[in-house]
Design a protein around this motif. Structure first.
Motif, mmCIF file in Angstrom:
data_model
loop_
_atom_site.group_PDB
_atom_site.id
_atom_site.type_symbol
_atom_site.label_atom_id
_atom_site.label_comp_id
_atom_site.label_asym_id
_atom_site.label_seq_id
_atom_site.Cartn_x
_atom_site.Cartn_y
_atom_site.Cartn_z
ATOM 1 N N GLN A 18 0.811 -1.213 0.000
ATOM 2 C CA GLN A 18 0.000 0.000 0.000
ATOM 3 C C GLN A 18 0.848 1.267 0.000
ATOM 4 O OE1 GLN A 18 -0.328 -2.536 2.147
ATOM 5 N NE2 GLN A 18 -2.458 -2.941 2.640
ATOM 6 N N GLU A 19 1.905 1.261 0.804
ATOM 7 C CA GLU A 19 2.746 2.455 0.871
ATOM 8 C C GLU A 19 3.426 2.730 -0.469
ATOM 9 O OE1 GLU A 19 5.426 2.089 4.114
ATOM 10 O OE2 GLU A 19 3.856 2.057 5.643
ATOM 11 N N PHE B 153 3.690 5.900 -5.488
ATOM 12 C CA PHE B 153 3.589 5.903 -6.947
ATOM 13 C C PHE B 153 2.585 6.947 -7.430
ATOM 14 C CE2 PHE B 153 0.975 4.422 -10.539
ATOM 15 C CZ PHE B 153 1.901 4.633 -11.554
ATOM 16 N N ILE B 154 1.428 7.043 -6.764
ATOM 17 C CA ILE B 154 0.402 8.002 -7.180
ATOM 18 C C ILE B 154 0.962 9.416 -7.176
ATOM 19 C CG2 ILE B 154 -1.793 9.069 -6.492
ATOM 20 C CD1 ILE B 154 -2.593 6.221 -5.501
ATOM 21 N N HIS B 155 1.692 9.779 -6.144
ATOM 22 C CA HIS B 155 2.250 11.126 -6.064
ATOM 23 C C HIS B 155 3.359 11.331 -7.098
ATOM 24 C CE1 HIS B 155 -0.069 12.530 -2.658
ATOM 25 N NE2 HIS B 155 0.044 11.310 -2.168
ATOM 26 N N LYS B 156 4.128 10.292 -7.340
ATOM 27 C CA LYS B 156 5.162 10.391 -8.375
ATOM 28 C C LYS B 156 4.523 10.554 -9.760
ATOM 29 C CE LYS B 156 9.131 7.889 -10.311
ATOM 30 N NZ LYS B 156 9.916 6.634 -10.287
ATOM 31 N N GLN C 255 4.447 2.963 -19.530
ATOM 32 C CA GLN C 255 5.046 1.806 -18.863
ATOM 33 C C GLN C 255 4.228 1.325 -17.666
ATOM 34 O OE1 GLN C 255 8.797 2.693 -16.840
ATOM 35 N NE2 GLN C 255 8.218 4.868 -16.731
ATOM 36 N N TYR C 256 3.357 2.201 -17.144
ATOM 37 C CA TYR C 256 2.552 1.827 -15.984
ATOM 38 C C TYR C 256 1.093 1.547 -16.335
ATOM 39 C CZ TYR C 256 6.560 3.624 -13.409
ATOM 40 O OH TYR C 256 7.824 3.843 -12.926
ATOM 41 N N ARG D 207 6.459 -3.411 -9.598
ATOM 42 C CA ARG D 207 5.972 -2.222 -10.302
ATOM 43 C C ARG D 207 4.451 -2.258 -10.373
ATOM 44 N NH1 ARG D 207 9.567 0.458 -13.602
ATOM 45 N NH2 ARG D 207 8.081 0.825 -15.263
ATOM 46 N N PRO D 208 3.825 -1.071 -10.407
ATOM 47 C CA PRO D 208 2.373 -1.008 -10.526
ATOM 48 C C PRO D 208 1.921 -1.044 -11.981
ATOM 49 C CG PRO D 208 3.242 1.191 -10.252
ATOM 50 C CD PRO D 208 4.430 0.258 -10.231
ATOM 51 N N ILE D 209 0.713 -1.537 -12.194
ATOM 52 C CA ILE D 209 0.075 -1.512 -13.509
ATOM 53 C C ILE D 209 -1.355 -1.007 -13.315
ATOM 54 C CG2 ILE D 209 -0.714 -2.863 -15.484
ATOM 55 C CD1 ILE D 209 2.271 -2.631 -15.388
ATOM 56 N N ILE D 210 -1.693 0.089 -14.004
ATOM 57 C CA ILE D 210 -3.036 0.664 -13.917
ATOM 58 C C ILE D 210 -3.920 -0.015 -14.958
ATOM 59 C CG2 ILE D 210 -4.415 2.759 -14.106
ATOM 60 C CD1 ILE D 210 -1.853 4.331 -13.428
#
Length: 333
Positions: free
Chosen positions: A207-208, A213-216, A232-233, A323-326
């Protein structure tokens, strides 16, 4: 610029499934220094409600493993650790039998065999030899990672999340000949501390990382960065909606939308993330809701934009690549 001007709410799923199961294998644990010390320190630090240690040789001195009981313990855990000394470049014999008997077709692999999918796996090993011995010129010839390749592939086959093994050298003690008892204990304590850190990291989840990531993400939007950063995300079939543009899907349509935004707006823009709620609905699957105070200036008209947008995301965190994926990105006003 992004301002964290409200409290972030992180609503996790019931993380009872993040219980740590340590499958311990040592034929003579009472006479052990390293493995016994490691287990003692883990038990002192990790809450008993979040830890189960199963010493195979104590449970099954006749080598008749209770398959249903062991599978139930696996289902009740989100973290699996194999703790053992290295025996003939592998595990002690009963741990190999545990793999043979417990990791069955339909449970750990094969048709319907996805019961361990997504669980964290870590192999924690005590080595008798020195670091230099596990090199091409050392007497063990191969690196520890090379020796453990069969276990690594087994974990992949069971769809668990493979983590690099944790190991320490010079854990053997032979009085007056090899090492000292205190040296081995000190090495084991250091090993245990690293293992406890791993358990704590696994239990926290991601979660952290999602919040960071959201702020970046919005800091790159502020500078109207190249579209390659965002692509890439985004899942290749990402679904997204923006005011005035309607529903879109996939990388090509995102690229077209972003091209029009860069043509329309001056850089930098400004995003202030507010009322961020991150809900983990399933392990590493997140529903995210928040508002963004968006400020910008149009190039041609010099019109000032100052609106509050509501955003709803669906995001997965890929732990293999970290890494995150939206998957879904919905913006409304």
């Amino acid at each position: 610029m992004i301002t964290k001007n409200s409290t972030t709410q992180i609503n996790s799923l019931n993380r009872g499934n993040m219980k740590t199961l340590v499958v311990l294998s040592h034929p003579d644990l009472e006479s052990s220094i390293a493995n016994k010390t490691i287990i003692e320190h883990i038990k002192k630090t990790v809450p008993t409600s979040q830890l189960e240690v199963r010493h195979l040789e104590s449970l099954y001195p006749d080598y008749k493993i209770d398959i249903e009981k062991e599978q139930a313990a696996l289902l009740n855990a989100g973290i699996l650790i194999f703790q053992h000394p290295l025996y003939w470049y592998a595990t002690p014999s009963i741990l190999k039998k545990y793999l043979d008997d417990v990791m069955t077709w339909g449970f750990a692999y094969g048709t319907g065999g996805d019961k361990l999918k997504g669980k964290q796996f870590l192999q924690s090993i005590t080595l008798g030899g020195s670091k230099e011995s596990f090199t091409p010129l050392g007497y063990n010839r191969f690196s520890v990672e090379d020796i453990l390749k069969p276990m690594q592939q087994s974990v992949y086959h069971m769809q668990m999340i493979y983590n690099l093994p944790l190991y320490s050298y010079r854990n053997a003690y032979v009085p007056e000949i090899y090492n000292s008892m205190w040296e081995v204990k000190e090495t084991a304590i250091a090993h245990a501390k690293k293992l406890i850190e791993k358990i704590q990291d696994f239990s926290k989840g991601n979660q952290e990382k999602v919040e960071a990531f959201i702020h970046k993400w919005f800091s790159h939007f502020d500078r109207l960065d190249e579209n390659g950063y965002f692509i890439q995300y985004l899942h290749k079939d990402v679904e997204f909606t923006f005011p005035g543009y309607g529903k879109m899907k996939g990388h090509p349509e995102f690229n077209e939308w972003y091209r029009s935004i860069k043509e329309k707006l001056e850089a930098p823009t400004k995003h202030e993330v507010q009322n961020l709620i991150i809900e983990e609905t399933e392990r590493n699957q997140f529903d995210i809701r928040f508002q963004v105070q968006f400020k910008a200036r149009e190039k041609e008209s010099q019109k000032e934009i100052d609106v509050v947008e509501t955003e709803n995301w669906k995001l997965i965190w890929d732990e293999n690549s970290d890494r995150p994926i939206i998957e879904k990105y919905i913006v409304t006003i």
